[in-house]
Write a protein that holds these residues in place. Structure first.
Motif, PDB file in Angstrom:
ATOM      1  N   ARG A 305      33.486  45.737  36.582  1.00  0.00           N
ATOM      2  CA  ARG A 305      32.589  45.434  35.469  1.00  0.00           C
ATOM      3  C   ARG A 305      33.289  45.608  34.120  1.00  0.00           C
ATOM      4  NH1 ARG A 305      28.969  47.812  39.180  1.00  0.00           N
ATOM      5  NH2 ARG A 305      27.169  46.493  39.638  1.00  0.00           N
ATOM      6  N   PHE A 306      32.612  45.087  33.116  1.00  0.00           N
ATOM      7  CA  PHE A 306      33.062  45.232  31.730  1.00  0.00           C
ATOM      8  C   PHE A 306      34.436  44.611  31.505  1.00  0.00           C
ATOM      9  CE2 PHE A 306      30.389  48.977  32.753  1.00  0.00           C
ATOM     10  CZ  PHE A 306      29.273  48.585  32.051  1.00  0.00           C
ATOM     11  N   ASN A 307      34.687  43.515  32.195  1.00  0.00           N
ATOM     12  CA  ASN A 307      35.801  42.634  31.883  1.00  0.00           C
ATOM     13  C   ASN A 307      35.216  41.353  31.271  1.00  0.00           C
ATOM     14  OD1 ASN A 307      38.321  44.013  32.792  1.00  0.00           O
ATOM     15  ND2 ASN A 307      37.247  44.040  34.760  1.00  0.00           N
ATOM     16  N   LYS A 308      36.061  40.485  30.825  1.00  0.00           N
ATOM     17  CA  LYS A 308      35.595  39.296  30.100  1.00  0.00           C
ATOM     18  C   LYS A 308      35.876  38.041  30.929  1.00  0.00           C
ATOM     19  CE  LYS A 308      36.590  41.534  25.681  1.00  0.00           C
ATOM     20  NZ  LYS A 308      37.362  41.456  24.410  1.00  0.00           N
ATOM     21  N   ILE A 309      35.248  37.993  32.104  1.00  0.00           N
ATOM     22  CA  ILE A 309      35.542  36.917  33.039  1.00  0.00           C
ATOM     23  C   ILE A 309      34.288  36.089  33.271  1.00  0.00           C
ATOM     24  CG2 ILE A 309      36.483  36.369  35.301  1.00  0.00           C
ATOM     25  CD1 ILE A 309      37.640  39.220  35.361  1.00  0.00           C
ATOM     26  N   GLY A 310      34.412  34.776  33.205  1.00  0.00           N
ATOM     27  CA  GLY A 310      33.285  33.882  33.391  1.00  0.00           C
ATOM     28  C   GLY A 310      33.334  33.128  34.708  1.00  0.00           C
ATOM     29  N   TYR A 311      32.330  32.298  34.892  1.00  0.00           N
ATOM     30  CA  TYR A 311      32.172  31.552  36.148  1.00  0.00           C
ATOM     31  C   TYR A 311      33.344  30.619  36.419  1.00  0.00           C
ATOM     32  CZ  TYR A 311      30.778  27.437  38.816  1.00  0.00           C
ATOM     33  OH  TYR A 311      30.755  26.390  39.667  1.00  0.00           O
ATOM     34  N   GLN A 312      33.768  29.874  35.411  1.00  0.00           N
ATOM     35  CA  GLN A 312      34.747  28.821  35.633  1.00  0.00           C
ATOM     36  C   GLN A 312      36.067  29.364  36.176  1.00  0.00           C
ATOM     37  OE1 GLN A 312      33.936  25.692  35.500  1.00  0.00           O
ATOM     38  NE2 GLN A 312      35.960  24.965  36.110  1.00  0.00           N
ATOM     39  N   SER A 313      36.497  30.506  35.644  1.00  0.00           N
ATOM     40  CA  SER A 313      37.773  31.061  36.103  1.00  0.00           C
ATOM     41  C   SER A 313      37.682  31.527  37.551  1.00  0.00           C
ATOM     42  CB  SER A 313      38.216  32.217  35.204  1.00  0.00           C
ATOM     43  OG  SER A 313      37.252  33.245  35.217  1.00  0.00           O
ATOM     44  N   PHE A 314      36.527  32.115  37.921  1.00  0.00           N
ATOM     45  CA  PHE A 314      36.339  32.508  39.311  1.00  0.00           C
ATOM     46  C   PHE A 314      36.332  31.289  40.225  1.00  0.00           C
ATOM     47  CE2 PHE A 314      34.235  36.680  38.042  1.00  0.00           C
ATOM     48  CZ  PHE A 314      35.307  37.426  38.458  1.00  0.00           C
ATOM     49  N   TYR A 315      35.646  30.261  39.784  1.00  0.00           N
ATOM     50  CA  TYR A 315      35.556  29.028  40.584  1.00  0.00           C
ATOM     51  C   TYR A 315      36.952  28.469  40.854  1.00  0.00           C
ATOM     52  CZ  TYR A 315      34.139  24.357  42.027  1.00  0.00           C
ATOM     53  OH  TYR A 315      33.971  23.191  42.729  1.00  0.00           O
ATOM     54  N   LEU A 316      37.762  28.385  39.811  1.00  0.00           N
ATOM     55  CA  LEU A 316      39.111  27.859  39.958  1.00  0.00           C
ATOM     56  C   LEU A 316      39.984  28.785  40.798  1.00  0.00           C
ATOM     57  CD1 LEU A 316      39.691  26.505  36.346  1.00  0.00           C
ATOM     58  CD2 LEU A 316      39.169  25.191  38.416  1.00  0.00           C
ATOM     59  N   PHE A 317      39.741  30.089  40.668  1.00  0.00           N
ATOM     60  CA  PHE A 317      40.505  31.063  41.451  1.00  0.00           C
ATOM     61  C   PHE A 317      40.289  30.838  42.943  1.00  0.00           C
ATOM     62  CE2 PHE A 317      40.665  35.156  43.686  1.00  0.00           C
ATOM     63  CZ  PHE A 317      41.956  35.555  43.390  1.00  0.00           C
ATOM     64  N   PHE A 318      39.015  30.723  43.345  1.00  0.00           N
ATOM     65  CA  PHE A 318      38.732  30.534  44.762  1.00  0.00           C
ATOM     66  C   PHE A 318      39.163  29.157  45.242  1.00  0.00           C
ATOM     67  CE2 PHE A 318      35.609  33.957  43.870  1.00  0.00           C
ATOM     68  CZ  PHE A 318      36.121  34.877  44.775  1.00  0.00           C
ATOM     69  N   LYS A 319      39.064  28.188  44.375  1.00  0.00           N
ATOM     70  CA  LYS A 319      39.514  26.850  44.737  1.00  0.00           C
ATOM     71  C   LYS A 319      41.004  26.844  45.035  1.00  0.00           C
ATOM     72  CE  LYS A 319      39.547  22.053  43.099  1.00  0.00           C
ATOM     73  NZ  LYS A 319      39.166  21.144  41.983  1.00  0.00           N
TER      74      LYS A 319
END
Length: 368
Positions: A305-319
């Protein structure tokens, strides 16, 4: 072991160990103990001098001090062929420099040691910890070394300087783990010394390092890069940044650059703990580095928690993980806040994860 020893159960063997240490402690503390009530045949007990594994756990608030250290020293002198030793020093005992010096000498005298686990929870024994660790360099056959330094020991950089020197002598070491909890005040300078010693451990195939709060910086990760990167036989790599260290995305870049130097990695565990101020850019750095590991079989990754991470970066990471063709096991823990993931985005991300599941296995866990 001889035929006579094989005839006895493993449980009896454990009782013998307990008996020996119990006798020593009671002799030291002037307590009465009738030897004949336990084992009548002392020669039978002496037949267990070739015991290979001993675990000693000094629990917290146990009033353990100099007498106990002498007892352990005398007790271990009975066992000439110890190959595996575990020593846990709990908090709030009477442990000082004299105690740790005796314990260090005891460990250093175990010339046949292959595996050594040390857990030092005791608070405020700064120099004493160094006295305990330095004799490890005499254990030339050591293959596995695991060390935990508990919080508020204030060992500072001297711990890492000493470890750097110790590692230079452990040429057979293939498994090394270090946990430094908060309140030990290590800096980039200490990690630089440690990194230089690490370079000599060319037989290492497993390396893990875990930091507590306020014990790691981006500069510290940079210092570690050259040492870890020199370990070309490394197949297992783990790093946990600890909470509130604020390594930021540049710290992820240093971890990424470290991974780029390693070509044989099969297992990776990365924990970017809470409050490290990681942005989407940091996730991208890690994604590229992980994708470069062509032999990767198992990945465990945590974003706190308390990091600055959004949906898009996670999506691309898993992709991008779909490109890890040999990946068989994936664990992921996501703790998102702030500009995190909305309900519809979670659904989209779960679809991507389900696709990865089909490729890697069912061993995929996602925690929001």
């Amino acid at each position: 072991m001889g035929q006579k020893q094989i005839a006895h159960s493993e449980e009896f063997q454990k009782k013998v160990l307990q008996w020996k240490f119990y006798i020593l402690y009671n002799q030291i503390y002037k307590m009465k103990y009738d030897l004949n009530q336990s084992y009548s045949n002392l020669k039978e007990v002496d037949g267990y001098q070739d015991v290979k594994e001993i675990n000693i756990n000094i629990k917290k608030d146990y009033n353990f001090g100099l007498e106990g250290a002498i007892g352990i020293q005398q007790g271990l002198s009975y066992f000439k062929e110890i190959q595996m030793l575990s020593l846990v020093l709990g908090k709030n005992n009477k442990i000082n420099d004299s105690v740790t010096k005796i314990l260090g000498q005891t460990v250093g005298n175990c010339q046949s040691l292959i595996n050594l686990n040390l857990v030092i929870e005791q608070n405020n024994i700064q120099n004493g910890i160094i006295e305990l660790l330095n004799p490890i360099q005499n254990c030339l056959n050591l293959q596995s070394l695991k060390l935990l330094i508990g919080n508020q020991n204030q060992v500072k950089d001297q711990l890492l300087i000493s470890l750097g020197l110790i590692l230079r002598n452990l040429t057979y070491l293939n498994d090394f783990g270090l946990i430094v909890e908060e309140g030990n005040f290590i800096t980039q300078s200490g990690l630089t010394y440690f990194s230089e010693g690490l370079k000599t451990c060319q037989q290492l195939f497993k390396f893990e390092i875990i930091f507590g709060k306020d014990e790691l910086s981006t500069e510290g990760l940079l210092a570690l890069k050259s040492g870890i990167g020199a370990l070309q036989k490394l197949s297992h790599f783990a790093i946990e940044t600890g909470p509130w260290n604020c390594i930021q995305s540049n710290g992820c870049l240093q971890i990424s650059n470290t991974l780029f130097q390693l070509k044989q990695i099969q297992q990776i565990r990365i924990c970017i703990d809470m409050g490290n101020q990681i942005s989407d850019e940091g996730v991208k750095y890690l994604s590229i580095a992980i994708l470069s590991q062509l032999q990767l079989i198992k990945l465990s990754i945590t974003f706190g928690r308390f990091n600055k991470i959004g949906y898009q970066s996670f999506y691309l990471f898993f992709k991008s993980l779909i490109g890890c063709k040999n990946l068989l096991h994936l664990e992921c823990y996501l703790f998102c806040t702030g500009n995190g993931i909305l309900s519809q985005q979670r659904i989209n991300l779960q679809i991507k994860l389900n696709h990865i599941k089909q490729l890697v296995s069912k061993n995929l866990r996602l925690i929001w």
